[in-house]
Design an enzyme around this catalytic site. Structure first.
Site, short mmCIF file in Angstrom:
data_model
loop_
_atom_site.label_atom_id
_atom_site.label_comp_id
_atom_site.label_asym_id
_atom_site.label_seq_id
_atom_site.Cartn_x
_atom_site.Cartn_y
_atom_site.Cartn_z
N HIS A 65 0.69 -1.09 -0.11
CA HIS A 65 0.08 -0.07 0.02
C HIS A 65 0.85 1.59 0.10
O HIS A 65 1.95 1.37 0.74
CB HIS A 65 -0.75 0.07 1.23
CG HIS A 65 -0.11 0.04 2.38
ND1 HIS A 65 0.27 0.98 3.33
CD2 HIS A 65 0.17 -1.12 3.29
CE1 HIS A 65 0.86 0.73 4.14
NE2 HIS A 65 0.81 -0.51 4.37
N ASP A 66 0.37 2.30 -0.79
CA ASP A 66 1.03 3.46 -0.73
C ASP A 66 2.15 3.78 -1.28
O ASP A 66 3.06 4.60 -1.35
CB ASP A 66 0.96 4.09 0.55
CG ASP A 66 -0.43 4.32 1.22
OD1 ASP A 66 -1.17 4.92 0.54
OD2 ASP A 66 -0.52 3.49 2.41
N GLY A 96 5.27 -0.97 2.77
CA GLY A 96 4.18 0.27 2.56
C GLY A 96 5.04 1.64 2.37
O GLY A 96 6.06 1.72 3.04
#
Length: 264
Positions: A122-123, A140
């Site tokens: 994520h991200d 992340g």
């Protein structure tokens, strides 16, 4: 060009499919997915969430794209995953959307090769022409510049930045930021020099490479403090584009320390 969907595939009617999309056997495509022109899902591919995949990207069996992030702080916020054009996403690859704590978006650039079992968390922000070898893993919020290569079985800690044209050796654990053009390796990765082979293959001029090597020796030499050496390199080499990229990367204010050479 017509869209081709195998009878065994499950494609939500709300999904947006570009011209020439080919969805193979036993694929599952969710309602908020957008597949660009010429995207091909070979077979057994699962794409969900608010996910957009760029033109002519090919995704191979058992990849999981756009599903819920592996983050306990995620509570179902409407985050997104954007994947660029002409990527090759091989078997068992996982790519997750963003979270509220990271800007709500994960971005993957164009022309990448993501080998079997690699993971984009994520991200993350991944540049163009990136290669992630088998089972390479990004935590992340990781940022990869263009033309980064990450060797097999390597792991990059969350929030780490890896500069353009850097190379991570296989089975490395990367805990700190890696300068552009850097070469790092080790179970707790240390800077081992410059990615000279990559620079030569990509057509950089010899005099620019020689200047970069001289700047590298100065940056990581024994004289003075690191801050003093950065300023000295800026005075001596700051007008050269490659070295300016390295200095800009170093001067950016980020949370992680810089990956340094191993002490002799």
């Amino acid at each position: 060009m017509t869209v081709t969907i195998h009878p065994s595939a499950i494609v939500d009617p709300a999904a947006k499919l570009g011209e020439g999309v080919n969805i193979g056997p036993f694929c599952v495509v969710g309602p908020d997915v957008t597949l660009g022109d010429g995207v091909r899902l070979v077979s057994h591919v699962a794409v969900d969430g608010r996910t957009s995949i760029g033109a002519d990207t090919v995704i191979y069996p058992f990849a999981s794209i756009g599903h819920r992030p592996q983050d306990l702080k995620f509570h179902g916020e409407p985050s997104e995953l954007f994947i660029g054009a002409r990527n090759q996403i091989r078997e068992h690859v996982t790519m997750n959307p963003g979270t509220e704590g990271g800007g709500m978006v994960t971005r993957v650039g164009d022309d990448g090769l993501f080998m079997m079992g690699s993971h984009v968390a994520h991200d993350c922000v991944v540049g163009d022409h990136v290669i992630m070898a088998n089972n390479a893993t990004l935590g992340g919020h990781v940022t990869l510049g263009d033309y980064v290569i990450i060797g097999g079985l390597s792991a990059v800690r969350q929030f780490v930045r890896i500069g353009s044209h850097a190379m991570i050796g296989g089975m490395s654990g990367v805990e700190n930021d890696v300068i552009p053009f850097g070469l790092v390796m080790g179970d707790r990765a240390r800077l081992a020099g410059l990615n000279l082979v990559g620079l030569e293959r990509r057509g950089f001029k010899k005099d620019d490479i020689h200047a970069l090597r001289a700047a590298y020796r100065m940056l990581f030499g024994p004289e003075g403090t690191f801050a003093e050496r950065v300023e000295e390199v800026g005075r001596d080499f700051g007008e050269r584009a490659l070295i300016s990229d390295v200095l800009s990367f170093i001067r950016a204010k980020e949370a992680r320390s810089l990956c340094q050479p191993r002490e002799s």
